[in-house]
Design an enzyme around this catalytic site. Structure first.
Site, PDB file in Angstrom:
ATOM      1  N   SER A 177      -1.207   0.323   2.880  1.00 49.71           N
ATOM      2  CA  SER A 177      -0.560   0.696   1.620  1.00 49.71           C
ATOM      3  C   SER A 177      -1.642   0.832   0.557  1.00 49.71           C
ATOM      4  O   SER A 177      -2.553   1.638   0.710  1.00 49.71           O
ATOM      5  CB  SER A 177       0.511  -0.334   1.247  1.00 49.71           C
ATOM      6  OG  SER A 177       1.234   0.080   0.111  1.00 49.71           O
ATOM      7  N   HIS A 204       1.680   4.166   3.066  1.00 52.08           N
ATOM      8  CA  HIS A 204       2.607   4.256   1.938  1.00 52.08           C
ATOM      9  C   HIS A 204       1.982   5.135   0.856  1.00 52.08           C
ATOM     10  O   HIS A 204       0.918   4.831   0.332  1.00 52.08           O
ATOM     11  CB  HIS A 204       2.886   2.875   1.356  1.00 52.08           C
ATOM     12  CG  HIS A 204       3.535   1.934   2.330  1.00 52.08           C
ATOM     13  ND1 HIS A 204       3.522   0.579   2.167  1.00 52.08           N
ATOM     14  CD2 HIS A 204       4.229   2.164   3.475  1.00 52.08           C
ATOM     15  CE1 HIS A 204       4.168  -0.006   3.165  1.00 52.08           C
ATOM     16  NE2 HIS A 204       4.596   0.946   3.977  1.00 52.08           N
ATOM     17  N   ASP A 296       5.164  -5.623   4.321  1.00 55.30           N
ATOM     18  CA  ASP A 296       5.546  -4.666   5.358  1.00 55.30           C
ATOM     19  C   ASP A 296       4.537  -4.687   6.500  1.00 55.30           C
ATOM     20  O   ASP A 296       3.323  -4.668   6.286  1.00 55.30           O
ATOM     21  CB  ASP A 296       5.625  -3.257   4.771  1.00 55.30           C
ATOM     22  CG  ASP A 296       6.149  -2.234   5.768  1.00 55.30           C
ATOM     23  OD1 ASP A 296       6.988  -2.614   6.606  1.00 55.30           O
ATOM     24  OD2 ASP A 296       5.723  -1.067   5.702  1.00 55.30           O
TER      25      ASP A 296
END
Length: 367
Positions: A177, A204, A296
């Site tokens: 991310s 992401h 995540d």
């Protein structure tokens, strides 16, 4: 490899934003968004990178909104200079397109910018778009910026001493991310053209930037890279990138499966969804969780490890944000934690050892 934190969380006061944007219209919009958000405070707004470089040491903003196409010095060079001289969280505000500005934006992420958001076209900005920009500025203002000096030689030498897992992988899942483009370009750039396994990748990023991100990543590596397509067969040495706002998973028969089911833990694509689908491969899967906010990927990585796969979390010493890999470490999801510079050499060593075992096994079966 060294790092030093230079900013910290500021829950007690608004985050001070320096806007760098040459378009008077867009600059006005960004200033309005900042002034309308109680989490933010305008430090100043300027038209050129040169002005920004003069102001940053004096103003010490908590975050910078940086355009990439500027008169004189562009946003990429400004990002490099700021990160070298006065490291500050930077959010790139860019057109979401495949034009050269997008490539500059991706290179700015590699140079140390934290995220990229789509540039507003004018006022008024849609509620979702305005909130997304303001929220990114606020969130990134809280990130401790780390100045990293990656050294390939010592890292490769250190990786050569690591014990190799006893397994025969068939594929790699990788997720990141915040800070991911920088980390991924480093890993992919260090993998050899002969790397034998397909890589399924979740990053992401704003929906408008995924095609451009995949194209840019392809310029950073000897491997082939593309946005994943439904039903596409996995290819050795190919990087399959999750499309915008879509879960990427391993389907039956070594093919790509895409899904638009709701976000998992607020994320779509979800690293947890990817890793959970790889877990059924058992010892045939390697899962890698890199820098990023939140958690995540942690539970999915644990599923891969429980199933007999090998799992790697990026070490705190190089993670721009240690949230995701740190969560994996806390729940025992990581077989090993490695600094960024050791991950590619370790993967290459596993690939070489696996190939040697396969050759030895084939020779043993000869009459």
């Amino acid at each position: 490899m060294t790092g030093s934190a230079v900013t910290g969380g500021r829950a007690s006061r608004p985050a001070r934003v320096l806007v760098v944007e040459d378009s008077a219209v867009v600059r006005h919009v960004l200033v309005r968004l900042i002034r309308d958000d109680p989490r933010l405070e305008l430090a100043d707004s300027v038209e050129t990178a040169e002005e920004a470089l003069r102001l940053v040491p004096r103003l010490r903003p908590d975050v910078i909104s940086m355009d990439v196409r500027l008169p004189g010095m562009d946003g990429l060079e400004a990002t490099r200079r700021i990160m070298a001289e006065c490291p500050t969280p930077i959010v790139i505000v860019s057109d979401a397109s495949a034009d050269p500005a997008l490539q500059v934006s991706m290179n700015a992420l590699r140079a140390g910018a934290l995220s990229v958001v789509e540039k507003p076209a004018g006022w008024p900005v849609g509620a979702a778009g305005g909130t997304a920009i303001a929220t990114q500025l606020y969130i990134m203002s809280q990130v401790p910026v780390i100045r990293q000096r990656l050294s390939h030689g010592p890292a490769a030498a250190a990786a050569a001493t690591l014990p190799l897992p006893r397994l025969r992988p068939r594929m790699v899942g990788m997720a990141a991310s915040t800070g991911g483009p920088q980390a991924l370009s480093h890993i992919m750039g260090a993998l050899p053209a002969t790397f034998p396994w397909p890589i399924l990748l979740v990053q992401h990023m704003g929906a408008g930037f995924m095609e451009g991100f995949a194209a840019w990543l392809g310029t950073q590596t000897k491997l082939s890279v593309s946005v994943a397509r439904p039903g596409e067969a996995l290819r050795p040495g190919h990087v399959h990138v999750a499309p915008a706002d879509t879960h990427l998973m391993l389907g039956c028969g070594d093919e790509i499966r895409l899904s638009n089911v709701p976000p998992l833990g607020g994320q779509r694509p979800s690293a947890n969804a990817l890793f959970a689908s790889l877990a059924r491969e058992g010892a045939g899967a390697i899962g890698i969780l890199l820098t990023g906010m939140g958690e995540d990927g942690a539970t999915g990585l644990k599923e891969v490890r429980r199933a007999g796969g090998y799992t790697i979390a990026e070490d705190r010493s190089t993670s721009i944000v240690h949230g995701m890999p740190g969560a994996a470490e806390r729940i025992g999801a990581a077989s090993i934690s490695l600094p960024l510079g050791q991950i590619a050499p370790h993967l290459a060593a596993i690939a070489t050892a696996t190939s040697t075992l396969a050759i030895a096994g084939a020779e043993a079966r000869l009459p």
